[in-house]
Design an enzyme around this catalytic site. Structure first.
Site, PDB file in Angstrom:
ATOM      1  N   LYS A 227     139.870 -34.813  63.068  1.00 42.88           N
ATOM      2  CA  LYS A 227     138.950 -34.505  61.930  1.00 42.88           C
ATOM      3  C   LYS A 227     137.892 -33.932  61.947  1.00 42.88           C
ATOM      4  CE  LYS A 227     142.376 -36.563  59.013  1.00 42.88           C
ATOM      5  NZ  LYS A 227     143.130 -37.298  59.813  1.00 42.88           N
TER       6      LYS A 227
HETATM    7  C1  LIG Z   1     144.713 -37.072  59.694  1.00 46.98           C
HETATM    8  C2  LIG Z   1     145.392 -37.300  60.827  1.00 46.98           C
HETATM    9  C3  LIG Z   1     146.724 -36.913  61.168  1.00 46.98           C
HETATM   10  C4  LIG Z   1     147.465 -36.453  60.147  1.00 46.98           C
HETATM   11  O1  LIG Z   1     146.962 -35.163  59.830  1.00 46.98           O
HETATM   12  P1  LIG Z   1     147.333 -34.285  58.615  1.00 46.98           P
HETATM   13  O2  LIG Z   1     146.584 -32.985  58.433  1.00 46.98           O
HETATM   14  O3  LIG Z   1     146.901 -35.326  57.176  1.00 46.98           O
HETATM   15  O4  LIG Z   1     148.718 -33.977  58.502  1.00 46.98           O
HETATM   16  C5  LIG Z   1     147.332 -37.318  62.233  1.00 46.98           C
HETATM   17  N1  LIG Z   1     146.660 -38.119  63.344  1.00 46.98           N
HETATM   18  C6  LIG Z   1     145.443 -38.568  63.001  1.00 46.98           C
HETATM   19  C7  LIG Z   1     144.667 -39.421  64.217  1.00 46.98           C
HETATM   20  C8  LIG Z   1     144.844 -38.273  61.746  1.00 46.98           C
HETATM   21  O5  LIG Z   1     143.594 -38.759  61.916  1.00 46.98           O
END
Ligand SMILES: *Cc1c(COP(=O)(O)O)cnc(C)c1O
Length: 495
Positions: free
Chosen positions: A110
């Protein structure tokens, strides 16, 4: 210029920078590019550093920002906050590649979007000469919360409030959020799951009590429903592709597959946008954990919430309502806002919707879905560590398993890049249990033990957590959500 239009009403449109400010459209729809006139062939980015690829792609997708504005956002975001000069390094495994998205300030993927979103937002504010405040409301299943808190801490014109499910996030994730710095931040635990948190945030935009409290305050979102979160994620699909060309694995123009551990469908949708604008992507493999609503959807064409919610080792994917799927449905249907709105209405009222077969055929021509049980996830982490000396986190393991399934089932030899979405040190207890069978309940003791066993260094921002003071302890009932948000809006309005 590209217009971003609401997936539920094409007439509600925004310039890219306006979409960043608003987050969600007022009708509850998601701002989606009306069409993608952009073409960026891979030959244009081979050999470029990450920042240059980012400037090129964001400049094209958010084309009302000037070149200087985009450049300033990119260089401000992708600097030494990342502990790899490459920003997103690529590592070889026996059967594919790992795209390491967790070298940012909070050790989660993120960070890639949330280090730049506050910059895109302040640049948007400057464009409009605005002085009112933006209240960022964010629901998190774990990782978004901390990345958003870190990105928005003490950013002018903004205040951020993060809601997370009281049960479900890892101890390290909770501590990361509870120890956040910044005078404009607030962190609240909710007695509910991620979907409850997300529903609160979505509802707040149209809630009367909240609206009345928002004097001089605009609500926006740092969730992947914000277009300014989504577009920066397109970049690493390109940068990883370029690396495979540069290291001689493929020729420029050859296709690759991406395997994406999926929750809210934002990350994988960015891969679809990359494909739409010219990256040679064959399949996008949607990897789910036991909350396999997307696997079922891809197989049956029916999206149904009539299922049990599971709390798993990969909490950032413990989601039943994958918000960004709405954007895909809108795009695949040829921007059919009425159809998209009616499906979302069905989801809300009946708990399910079904997608016409022609649309499913289009979706299936790119997307494959596989899901992984908790036992398989643990086995993948153990085997990769024992056989290849590579330590991955629980979310990445779900992706790795999906890659094995896909390769075994199809025999496809196209190179597969698995998106590695978090540092294993964010999930110390579970990762340690997977590789050695040890059950160390104290997360920092588990962290030390994991470092000892693997020799892989713990990111400094996770290491220092144990010494930081806890600032936030508040827990609320879901039913109090709107009132709590309204009170927070008043506080922000009064500065
Ligand atoms: C947010 C997240 C995901 C999923 O990503 P999306 O964009 O919500 O599909 C997968 N792995 C981790 C570690 C995350 O923080």
């Amino acid at each position: 210029m590209i217009r971003y239009i609401s997936s539920r009403n094409r007439l509600e449109s925004a310039a890219p920078h306006e979409a960043v400010i608003r987050g969600l459209a007022s009708d509850g729809g998601l701002y989606t590019p009306e069409f993608l006139p952009v073409h960026i062939g891979p030959e244009e980015i081979i050999g470029l550093p990450y920042q240059d690829i980012a400037a090129k792609i964001l400049g094209a997708l958010m084309d009302d920002y000037t070149e200087e504005e985009i450049r300033a956002c990119v260089t401000g975001a992708y600097d030494s906050k990342f502990d790899s000069g490459e920003i997103v390094p690529l590592t070889k495994t026996e059967r594919g590649w790992l795209m390491e998205l967790w070298h940012g300030p909070t050790s989660a993927f993120k960070d890639i979007a949330l280090t730049i979103l506050p910059r895109l937002l302040t640049a948007a504010y400057r464009k409009e000469n605005r002085n009112d405040k933006v209240a960022i409301l964010t629901a998190t299943s774990g990782d978004t919360g901390k990345a958003a808190l870190s990105g928005f801490a003490d950013v002018e014109h903004t205040a951020i409030t993060v809601f997370y499910p009281e049960i479900g996030v890892s101890a390290i994730q909770k501590l990361q959020m509870a120890t956040s710095r910044g005078n404009n931040v607030e962190v609240i635990a909710v007695k509910g799951n991620f979907d409850d948190c997300q529903r609160m945030v979505k509802e707040a935009v149209s809630n009367e009590e909240v609206k009345a409290a928002c004097k001089g305050v605009t609500i926006s979102s740092a969730n992947s429903i914000n277009a300014g979160r989504l577009m920066p994620q397109v970049v690493y699909y390109y940068s990883s592709y370029a690396k495979l060309v540069e290291n001689g694995t493929i020729k420029c123009g050859d296709e690759v597959n991406f395997v994406v551990p999926t929750g809210n469908f934002g990350d994988i949708l960015a891969g679809y946008i990359a494909k739409q604008i010219g990256l040679p992507v064959k399949n996008l493999i949607c990897a789910s954990n036991t909350n396999n609503v997307l696997t079922d959807f891809l197989n049956t064409g029916v999206y149904s919430l009539d299922r049990k919610f599971h709390t798993t080792m990969s909490p950032s994917m413990d989601i039943l309502i994958s918000s960004n799927l709405e954007r895909l449905l809108f795009m695949i249907s040829g921007n059919d806002d009425k159809l998209t709105a009616s499906m979302m209405k069905d989801l809300k009222e009946k708990g399910s919707y079904s997608v016409p077969e022609e649309m499913m055929a289009k979706i299936r021509s790119t997307f494959r879905g596989y899901w992984t049980s908790e036992e398989e996830c643990a086995a993948v982490i153990r085997d990769l560590f024992r056989k290849e000396n590579i330590l991955i986190d629980t979310h990445t393991a779900v992706g790795q398993m999906a890659m094995y399934r896909y390769q075994d089932e199809t025999g496809d030899k196209t190179p597969c890049i698995v998106l590695s979405t978090a540092s294993p040190y964010k999930f110390c207890h579970d990762v340690l249990a997977c590789i050695s069978g040890e059950d160390i309940r104290d997360d920092f003791a588990a962290m030390d033990r994991l470092e000892e066993l693997s020799g892989m260094p713990v990111p400094s921002q996770l290491k220092e957590l144990r010494d930081l003071p806890v600032r936030f302890r508040r827990v609320i009932e879901t039913s109090d959500g709107m009132h709590v948000i309204a009170e927070r809006m008043k506080e922000i309005a009064n500065g």
